[in-house]
Design an enzyme around this catalytic site. Structure first.
Site, PDB file in Angstrom:
ATOM      1  N   ILE A 155       0.843  -1.210   0.000  1.00 48.85           N
ATOM      2  CA  ILE A 155       0.000   0.000   0.000  1.00 48.85           C
ATOM      3  C   ILE A 155       0.874   1.256   0.000  1.00 48.85           C
ATOM      4  O   ILE A 155       0.605   2.213  -0.725  1.00 48.85           O
ATOM      5  CB  ILE A 155      -0.971  -0.019   1.203  1.00 48.85           C
ATOM      6  CG1 ILE A 155      -1.940  -1.205   1.069  1.00 48.85           C
ATOM      7  CG2 ILE A 155      -1.746   1.290   1.314  1.00 48.85           C
ATOM      8  CD1 ILE A 155      -2.807  -1.469   2.293  1.00 48.85           C
ATOM      9  N   ASP A 174      11.051   2.648   6.517  1.00 50.59           N
ATOM     10  CA  ASP A 174      10.626   1.240   6.577  1.00 50.59           C
ATOM     11  C   ASP A 174      11.840   0.464   7.059  1.00 50.59           C
ATOM     12  O   ASP A 174      12.979   0.938   6.964  1.00 50.59           O
ATOM     13  CB  ASP A 174      10.194   0.755   5.172  1.00 50.59           C
ATOM     14  CG  ASP A 174       9.407  -0.563   5.237  1.00 50.59           C
ATOM     15  OD1 ASP A 174       9.918  -1.540   5.828  1.00 50.59           O
ATOM     16  OD2 ASP A 174       8.292  -0.621   4.695  1.00 50.59           O
ATOM     17  N   PRO A 206       2.244  -2.187   9.423  1.00 49.91           N
ATOM     18  CA  PRO A 206       1.297  -2.986  10.213  1.00 49.91           C
ATOM     19  C   PRO A 206       1.353  -2.597  11.683  1.00 49.91           C
ATOM     20  O   PRO A 206       2.303  -1.940  12.123  1.00 49.91           O
ATOM     21  CB  PRO A 206       1.803  -4.417  10.021  1.00 49.91           C
ATOM     22  CG  PRO A 206       3.227  -4.292   9.653  1.00 49.91           C
ATOM     23  CD  PRO A 206       3.425  -2.954   9.012  1.00 49.91           C
ATOM     24  N   THR A 232      -4.557   5.084   7.446  1.00 48.00           N
ATOM     25  CA  THR A 232      -5.478   4.095   6.855  1.00 48.00           C
ATOM     26  C   THR A 232      -5.012   2.690   7.216  1.00 48.00           C
ATOM     27  O   THR A 232      -5.439   1.716   6.609  1.00 48.00           O
ATOM     28  CB  THR A 232      -5.513   4.217   5.309  1.00 48.00           C
ATOM     29  OG1 THR A 232      -4.172   4.119   4.828  1.00 48.00           O
ATOM     30  CG2 THR A 232      -6.138   5.512   4.858  1.00 48.00           C
ATOM     31  N   SER A 233      -4.099   2.590   8.209  1.00 50.89           N
ATOM     32  CA  SER A 233      -3.485   1.290   8.470  1.00 50.89           C
ATOM     33  C   SER A 233      -4.153   0.542   9.628  1.00 50.89           C
ATOM     34  O   SER A 233      -4.974  -0.349   9.409  1.00 50.89           O
ATOM     35  CB  SER A 233      -1.999   1.472   8.706  1.00 50.89           C
ATOM     36  OG  SER A 233      -1.350   0.254   8.520  1.00 50.89           O
ATOM     37  N   ARG A 234      -3.826   0.897  10.848  1.00 50.62           N
ATOM     38  CA  ARG A 234      -4.485   0.307  12.025  1.00 50.62           C
ATOM     39  C   ARG A 234      -4.576   1.386  13.098  1.00 50.62           C
ATOM     40  O   ARG A 234      -3.622   2.147  13.317  1.00 50.62           O
ATOM     41  CB  ARG A 234      -3.694  -0.881  12.573  1.00 50.62           C
ATOM     42  CG  ARG A 234      -3.859  -2.174  11.797  1.00 50.62           C
ATOM     43  CD  ARG A 234      -5.274  -2.768  11.911  1.00 50.62           C
ATOM     44  NE  ARG A 234      -5.457  -3.980  11.124  1.00 50.62           N
ATOM     45  CZ  ARG A 234      -5.926  -4.035   9.879  1.00 50.62           C
ATOM     46  NH1 ARG A 234      -6.283  -2.931   9.252  1.00 50.62           N
ATOM     47  NH2 ARG A 234      -6.067  -5.189   9.260  1.00 50.62           N
ATOM     48  N   ASP A 258      -9.025   6.368   8.808  1.00 52.05           N
ATOM     49  CA  ASP A 258      -9.971   5.339   8.350  1.00 52.05           C
ATOM     50  C   ASP A 258     -10.024   4.202   9.370  1.00 52.05           C
ATOM     51  O   ASP A 258     -10.774   3.253   9.191  1.00 52.05           O
ATOM     52  CB  ASP A 258      -9.495   4.798   6.985  1.00 52.05           C
ATOM     53  CG  ASP A 258     -10.491   3.838   6.351  1.00 52.05           C
ATOM     54  OD1 ASP A 258     -11.689   4.180   6.326  1.00 52.05           O
ATOM     55  OD2 ASP A 258     -10.080   2.755   5.897  1.00 52.05           O
ATOM     56  N   GLU A 263     -12.174   0.732  17.287  1.00 51.47           N
ATOM     57  CA  GLU A 263     -13.157   0.674  16.199  1.00 51.47           C
ATOM     58  C   GLU A 263     -14.093  -0.525  16.255  1.00 51.47           C
ATOM     59  O   GLU A 263     -15.215  -0.464  15.751  1.00 51.47           O
ATOM     60  CB  GLU A 263     -12.462   0.732  14.832  1.00 51.47           C
ATOM     61  CG  GLU A 263     -11.698  -0.512  14.448  1.00 51.47           C
ATOM     62  CD  GLU A 263     -11.116  -0.414  13.036  1.00 51.47           C
ATOM     63  OE1 GLU A 263     -10.460   0.587  12.725  1.00 51.47           O
ATOM     64  OE2 GLU A 263     -11.322  -1.358  12.257  1.00 51.47           O
ATOM     65  N   HIS A 295     -13.250   2.465   8.288  1.00 56.74           N
ATOM     66  CA  HIS A 295     -12.495   1.332   7.720  1.00 56.74           C
ATOM     67  C   HIS A 295     -13.024   0.948   6.338  1.00 56.74           C
ATOM     68  O   HIS A 295     -13.351  -0.208   6.085  1.00 56.74           O
ATOM     69  CB  HIS A 295     -12.560   0.132   8.684  1.00 56.74           C
ATOM     70  CG  HIS A 295     -11.347  -0.742   8.584  1.00 56.74           C
ATOM     71  ND1 HIS A 295     -10.701  -1.268   9.674  1.00 56.74           N
ATOM     72  CD2 HIS A 295     -10.647  -1.180   7.510  1.00 56.74           C
ATOM     73  CE1 HIS A 295      -9.673  -2.001   9.286  1.00 56.74           C
ATOM     74  NE2 HIS A 295      -9.623  -1.952   7.969  1.00 56.74           N
TER      75      HIS A 295
HETATM   76  P1  NAD Z   1       2.729  -4.976   3.541  1.00 59.14           P
HETATM   77  O1  NAD Z   1       3.048  -6.134   4.412  1.00 59.14           O
HETATM   78  O2  NAD Z   1       2.845  -5.120   2.054  1.00 59.14           O
HETATM   79  O3  NAD Z   1       3.641  -3.700   3.955  1.00 59.14           O
HETATM   80  C1  NAD Z   1       3.882  -3.335   5.277  1.00 59.14           C
HETATM   81  C2  NAD Z   1       5.232  -2.615   5.302  1.00 59.14           C
HETATM   82  O4  NAD Z   1       5.431  -2.119   6.625  1.00 59.14           O
HETATM   83  C3  NAD Z   1       6.410  -3.529   4.967  1.00 59.14           C
HETATM   84  O5  NAD Z   1       7.222  -2.935   3.981  1.00 59.14           O
HETATM   85  C4  NAD Z   1       7.149  -3.667   6.288  1.00 59.14           C
HETATM   86  O6  NAD Z   1       8.559  -3.819   6.151  1.00 59.14           O
HETATM   87  C5  NAD Z   1       6.793  -2.336   6.937  1.00 59.14           C
HETATM   88  N1  NAD Z   1       7.025  -2.339   8.375  1.00 59.14           N
HETATM   89  C6  NAD Z   1       6.907  -3.366   9.259  1.00 59.14           C
HETATM   90  N2  NAD Z   1       7.247  -2.966  10.494  1.00 59.14           N
HETATM   91  C7  NAD Z   1       7.587  -1.658  10.383  1.00 59.14           C
HETATM   92  C8  NAD Z   1       8.063  -0.694  11.306  1.00 59.14           C
HETATM   93  N3  NAD Z   1       8.271  -1.006  12.595  1.00 59.14           N
HETATM   94  N4  NAD Z   1       8.301   0.551  10.868  1.00 59.14           N
HETATM   95  C9  NAD Z   1       8.128   0.878   9.548  1.00 59.14           C
HETATM   96  N5  NAD Z   1       7.717  -0.012   8.625  1.00 59.14           N
HETATM   97  C10 NAD Z   1       7.443  -1.253   9.046  1.00 59.14           C
HETATM   98  O7  NAD Z   1       1.269  -4.532   3.949  1.00 59.14           O
HETATM   99  P2  NAD Z   1       0.249  -3.665   3.091  1.00 59.14           P
HETATM  100  O8  NAD Z   1      -0.577  -4.583   2.256  1.00 59.14           O
HETATM  101  O9  NAD Z   1       0.970  -2.528   2.472  1.00 59.14           O
HETATM  102  O10 NAD Z   1      -0.712  -3.134   4.261  1.00 59.14           O
HETATM  103  C11 NAD Z   1      -0.272  -2.172   5.205  1.00 59.14           C
HETATM  104  C12 NAD Z   1      -1.304  -2.041   6.308  1.00 59.14           C
HETATM  105  O11 NAD Z   1      -2.502  -1.494   5.782  1.00 59.14           O
HETATM  106  C13 NAD Z   1      -1.761  -3.392   6.891  1.00 59.14           C
HETATM  107  O12 NAD Z   1      -0.905  -3.788   7.943  1.00 59.14           O
HETATM  108  C14 NAD Z   1      -3.138  -3.107   7.387  1.00 59.14           C
HETATM  109  O13 NAD Z   1      -3.029  -2.745   8.742  1.00 59.14           O
HETATM  110  C15 NAD Z   1      -3.589  -1.895   6.588  1.00 59.14           C
HETATM  111  N6  NAD Z   1      -4.758  -2.164   5.741  1.00 59.14           N
HETATM  112  C16 NAD Z   1      -5.826  -1.328   5.849  1.00 59.14           C
HETATM  113  C17 NAD Z   1      -6.951  -1.515   5.047  1.00 59.14           C
HETATM  114  C18 NAD Z   1      -8.137  -0.581   5.126  1.00 59.14           C
HETATM  115  O14 NAD Z   1      -9.219  -0.915   4.609  1.00 59.14           O
HETATM  116  N7  NAD Z   1      -8.000   0.603   5.712  1.00 59.14           N
HETATM  117  C19 NAD Z   1      -6.995  -2.585   4.139  1.00 59.14           C
HETATM  118  C20 NAD Z   1      -5.874  -3.424   4.038  1.00 59.14           C
HETATM  119  C21 NAD Z   1      -4.756  -3.193   4.846  1.00 59.14           C
END
Ligand code: NAD
Length: 329
Positions: A155, A174, A206, A232-234, A258, A263, A295
């Site tokens: 993302i 990252d 994450p 938009t993550s968690r 989001d 939540e 979300h």
């Molecule tokens: P992904 O696994 O492809 O990417 C996550 C990235 O975060 C990786 O590059 C990883 O190295 C990095 N990371 C891990 N620990 C870290 C840290 N301590 N500091 C910095 N970076 C770190 O995941 P993605 O598919 O890109 O999804 C990212 C997040 O988006 C998911 O974890 C989820 O929480 C969230 N998400 C939200 C929705 C929504 O509807 N809002 C939908 C899907 C996912």
């Protein structure tokens, strides 16, 4: 295969039925979430199909195993709500949808950012009331601003590609650097630098023990005055109480979220006829510079199609005993 689908909304049913061609599998829909209290509903089913807020802890997994369930099929990527040990001990397979349209979430992050930057949510309401004044609607350009991205996975990469098109300067943090992003001109910096130098910070990592409350009193103190924060993550990446203080002091200029740390008691439900007891979200909603969605980052036709088609193919894999890369081990 006979599958009990939990936490069903109309869109789950529509998309799953569309991909369950010729009704090959018998899908029985329950609106209730699956947890230890509802596990009895799984009698007579070989599989259960669940989403993010179904709670498959050890007692729930033991209970569904006793009812003959042999597979947990997740309609999402995350599996933190499933006790993997209990599933393994009971010989239950777990399958998930590892990726579905990262662009959907990235584009939603951009939607939050642009709405806040250009106040289109306010303009929409004004014009509907024949108020065509521009007073207090002045915004700012994204072009030339420093956008900080925390987490450059699927993302985060999609988000950076879009931001590049806006002409923003991109800095990122990252644990692992993306060569693709470096070629695109994204500069990797320390987390401290991303917090200090950004006009806009967008979170895409994450939630884990290292990232919990990444945005807190201390990091907010380091940020630029008037910073925009997009999440938009968690929800747990942000200490919401600290953010409230930052907003009141004017240190945080804009907040677009989001996701929210509490939540599960609110999101995905129509609570318009009830009294919301969560005072923190109520206070957040009172700020003119805060935008909250529940979300819905993943919620596009493309992502829903991918979730449904992978889910049906996972059900098929369970029925035929075929191994799949979507297996959680
Ligand atoms: P992904 O696994 O492809 O990417 C996550 C990235 O975060 C990786 O590059 C990883 O190295 C990095 N990371 C891990 N620990 C870290 C840290 N301590 N500091 C910095 N970076 C770190 O995941 P993605 O598919 O890109 O999804 C990212 C997040 O988006 C998911 O974890 C989820 O929480 C969230 N998400 C939200 C929705 C929504 O509807 N809002 C939908 C899907 C996912």
């Amino acid at each position: 295969m006979r599958v009990a689908v939990f936490s069903t909304k109309t869109y789950d049913r529509d998309y799953l039925d569309r991909f369950n061609t010729d009704s090959k599998h018998e899908l029985v829909y329950f609106e209730a979430p699956l947890n230890v209290n509802t596990a009895n509903l799984t009698q007579g089913f070989t599989g259960v199909c669940v989403f993010v807020n179904d709670k498959l802890d050890e007692p729930a997994v033991d209970a569904i195993a006793k009812n003959g369930v042999r597979a947990i099929i997740l309609r999402c990527a995350g599996f933190n709500n499933v006790d993997l040990e209990a599933a393994k001990r009971n010989g239950i397979r777990i399958l998930r949808v590892p990726a579905y349209s990262p662009e959907a979430v990235a584009e939603h992050a951009v939607a939050l950012m642009l709405t806040l930057a250009r106040k289109t949510h306010k303009a929409y309401n004004r014009v509907r009331e024949n108020n065509f004044s521009l007073e207090r609607l002045n915004g700012f350009n994204i072009y030339g601003k420093t956008v900080g991205v925390v987490g450059t996975g699927r993302i985060g990469i999609a988000f950076c590609r879009i931001m590049k098109g806006f002409g923003a300067r991109l800095i990122a943090y990252d644990l692992y650097e993306s060569e693709e992003l470096k070629l695109l001109g994204v500069e990797y910096r320390s987390l401290d630098d991303v917090m200090k130098l950004s006009d806009i910070i967008s979170l895409h990592c994450p939630l884990n023990p290292d990232t919990r409350y990444l945005v807190n009193k201390h990091t907010i103190g380091e940020m630029k005055k008037g910073v925009m924060i997009i999440n938009t993550s968690r929800g747990g990446l942000i200490n919401t109480k600290d953010v409230l203080v930052g907003l009141k002091q004017g240190k945080i200029g804009y907040l677009g979220i989001d996701v929210y740390e509490q939540e599960e008691k609110l999101f995905f439900e129509d609570l318009s006829d009830t009294i919301v007891e969560d005072d923190i979200i109520a206070r957040l909603m009172s700020f003119p510079n805060v935008l909250i969605t529940s979300h819905q980052g993943f919620f596009t036709n493309e992502a829903l199609e991918q979730i449904a088609s992978t889910t049906i193919s996972n059900i098929q894999a369970v029925e035929t005993g075929r191994p799949t890369e979507n297996e959680v081990s």
